[in-house]
Design a protein around this motif. Structure first.
Motif, PDB file in Angstrom:
ATOM      1  N   SER A 177      -4.757  -1.312  -7.407  1.00 36.43           N
ATOM      2  CA  SER A 177      -5.580  -1.785  -6.297  1.00 36.43           C
ATOM      3  C   SER A 177      -4.784  -2.808  -5.491  1.00 36.43           C
ATOM      4  O   SER A 177      -4.132  -3.691  -6.045  1.00 36.43           O
ATOM      5  CB  SER A 177      -6.862  -2.433  -6.835  1.00 36.43           C
TER       6      SER A 177
ATOM      7  N   GLY B  63      -0.910   4.346   0.607  1.00 41.54           N
ATOM      8  CA  GLY B  63      -1.679   5.292   1.423  1.00 41.54           C
ATOM      9  C   GLY B  63      -2.877   4.593   2.012  1.00 41.54           C
ATOM     10  O   GLY B  63      -2.892   3.374   2.165  1.00 41.54           O
ATOM     11  N   ARG B  64      -3.908   5.360   2.313  1.00 38.21           N
ATOM     12  CA  ARG B  64      -5.095   4.817   2.959  1.00 38.21           C
ATOM     13  C   ARG B  64      -6.265   4.638   1.996  1.00 38.21           C
ATOM     14  O   ARG B  64      -7.372   4.357   2.426  1.00 38.21           O
ATOM     15  CB  ARG B  64      -5.520   5.733   4.109  1.00 38.21           C
ATOM     16  N   ASN B  65      -6.033   4.810   0.722  1.00 34.66           N
ATOM     17  CA  ASN B  65      -7.137   4.742  -0.231  1.00 34.66           C
ATOM     18  C   ASN B  65      -7.192   3.418  -0.970  1.00 34.66           C
ATOM     19  O   ASN B  65      -7.872   3.302  -1.997  1.00 34.66           O
ATOM     20  CB  ASN B  65      -7.027   5.890  -1.243  1.00 34.66           C
ATOM     21  N   GLY B  66      -6.485   2.401  -0.470  1.00 37.18           N
ATOM     22  CA  GLY B  66      -6.550   1.086  -1.086  1.00 37.18           C
ATOM     23  C   GLY B  66      -5.751   0.936  -2.355  1.00 37.18           C
ATOM     24  O   GLY B  66      -6.003   0.019  -3.137  1.00 37.18           O
ATOM     25  N   THR B  67      -4.800   1.821  -2.582  1.00 38.13           N
ATOM     26  CA  THR B  67      -3.951   1.730  -3.768  1.00 38.13           C
ATOM     27  C   THR B  67      -2.486   1.674  -3.362  1.00 38.13           C
ATOM     28  O   THR B  67      -2.123   1.929  -2.226  1.00 38.13           O
ATOM     29  CB  THR B  67      -4.173   2.906  -4.729  1.00 38.13           C
TER      30      THR B  67
ATOM     31  N   ALA C 160      -0.695   3.327  -8.262  1.00 40.22           N
ATOM     32  CA  ALA C 160      -2.141   3.484  -8.349  1.00 40.22           C
ATOM     33  C   ALA C 160      -2.854   2.151  -8.503  1.00 40.22           C
ATOM     34  O   ALA C 160      -4.032   2.118  -8.867  1.00 40.22           O
ATOM     35  CB  ALA C 160      -2.499   4.403  -9.521  1.00 40.22           C
TER      36      ALA C 160
ATOM     37  N   PRO D  79       0.821  -1.215   0.000  1.00 39.93           N
ATOM     38  CA  PRO D  79       0.000   0.000   0.000  1.00 39.93           C
ATOM     39  C   PRO D  79       0.851   1.260   0.000  1.00 39.93           C
ATOM     40  O   PRO D  79       1.936   1.303   0.590  1.00 39.93           O
ATOM     41  CB  PRO D  79      -0.815  -0.117   1.294  1.00 39.93           C
TER      42      PRO D  79
ATOM     43  N   LYS E 176      -6.086  -3.629 -11.568  1.00 34.93           N
ATOM     44  CA  LYS E 176      -6.641  -4.458 -10.501  1.00 34.93           C
ATOM     45  C   LYS E 176      -6.911  -5.861 -11.028  1.00 34.93           C
ATOM     46  O   LYS E 176      -6.915  -6.106 -12.237  1.00 34.93           O
ATOM     47  CB  LYS E 176      -7.941  -3.859  -9.982  1.00 34.93           C
TER      48      LYS E 176
END
Length: 275
Positions: A85, A21-25, A83, A19, A126
């Motif tokens: 997933s 960050g905290r946005n799942g990417t 970026a 990961p 993804k």
């Protein structure tokens, strides 16, 4: 101009999200562990990237002839970035539930400690579909399908070509050009395989889905995944139970690749290690 890149993974492949960050990417690493102690005969695995030879010519037709390039000793990042997933769908068994620790972080950088034979790093896209395989008993009384092929799709890749360049897995050294590919109908499709030589293109052994393992047998090469955690860890092996219809549905499963698209559901199945 933009195109969609589709990569289908098969064989002994371990999905490890990183990961950002905290946005799942972030990035998704696909690790191909070495079959150390089994380098000879049927157990030897070879990492390759394969694609239709028609992609090598701008405006070329579909030839139905696979071109192959070895990935041994290389890491490949076809589309860089952070970026991608980092989600693992339910068809990919999560070894973090067993080991309670992540993989050795060196395997995500330039020091593989000789435990990997190759690595793919995905900076965008993804998981879209999987071949769901058959029914395995994961822990006593826990029955589930485990994917043996995973499809990853990256839409909106900018440019009119894809340069495949492998970098030495241990850092340093000379990059290796693996092909310059041109989209056809705004798409490029690759296959990344980490399989025995007998199962690789252009002429894999005929598949026989009618001869499953004996009940209770594990997938033969699954234990190789546990060698990338940097130390001793608990080991759980799936045990063959029966046909896919015997497995309960998964709440977080992926869409399924049509079964006629091939793949062996019994030998090398996929695994992941959640973040």
């Amino acid at each position: 101009m933009a195109f969609t890149l589709r990569i289908t993974f098969s064989g002994l492949c371990l999905f490890v999200p990183e990961p950002a960050g905290r946005n799942g990417t972030g990035r998704m690493h696909v690790l191909m562990p070495g079959m150390f102690g089994h380098e000879h005969g049927m157990e030897r695995h070879v990492p390759v990237v394969s694609y239709d030879a028609g992609y090598l010519v701008q405006g070329g037709p579909s030839l139905g002839v696979p071109a192959l390039a070895s990935l041994a000793g290389l890491t490949l990042a076809p589309v860089p970035g952070q970026a991608a997933s980092t989600a693992l769908c339910g068809h990919i068994v999560d070894l973090k539930d067993v080991t309670r620790r992540p993989v050795d972080p060196d395997h995500l950088g330039t020091d593989s400690k000789k435990k990997l034979v190759s690595r793919i790093t995905l900076g965008a896209g993804k998981i879209t579909r999987v071949s769901p395989g058959v029914c395995w008993e994961w822990r006593p009384g826990e029955f589930r399908p485990i994917a043996h092929r995973v499809e990853w799709e990256i839409p909106g890749v900018e440019g009119d070509r894809l340069e495949l360049v492998g970098q030495p897995l241990g850092g340093g050294g000379v990059p290796k050009r693996l092909g310059t590919l041109f989209p056809r109908d705004s798409r490029i499709s690759l296959d990344v395989l980490h399989d025995t030589p007998q199962e690789l293109p252009p002429v894999p052994m005929p598949m026989d889905h009618g001869t499953p393992p004996e009940p209770g047998d594990p997938p033969k090469h699954f234990s190789a995944y546990y060698g990338v955690f940097g130390g001793p860890v608990p080991v759980v092996l799936p045990r063959y139970w029966g046909a896919l219809a015997d497995a309960p549905p998964l709440a977080n499963g992926c869409a399924e690749i049509p079964p006629e698209m091939g793949g062996r559901p019994y030998t090398c199945v996929m695994a992941g290690v959640s973040a």
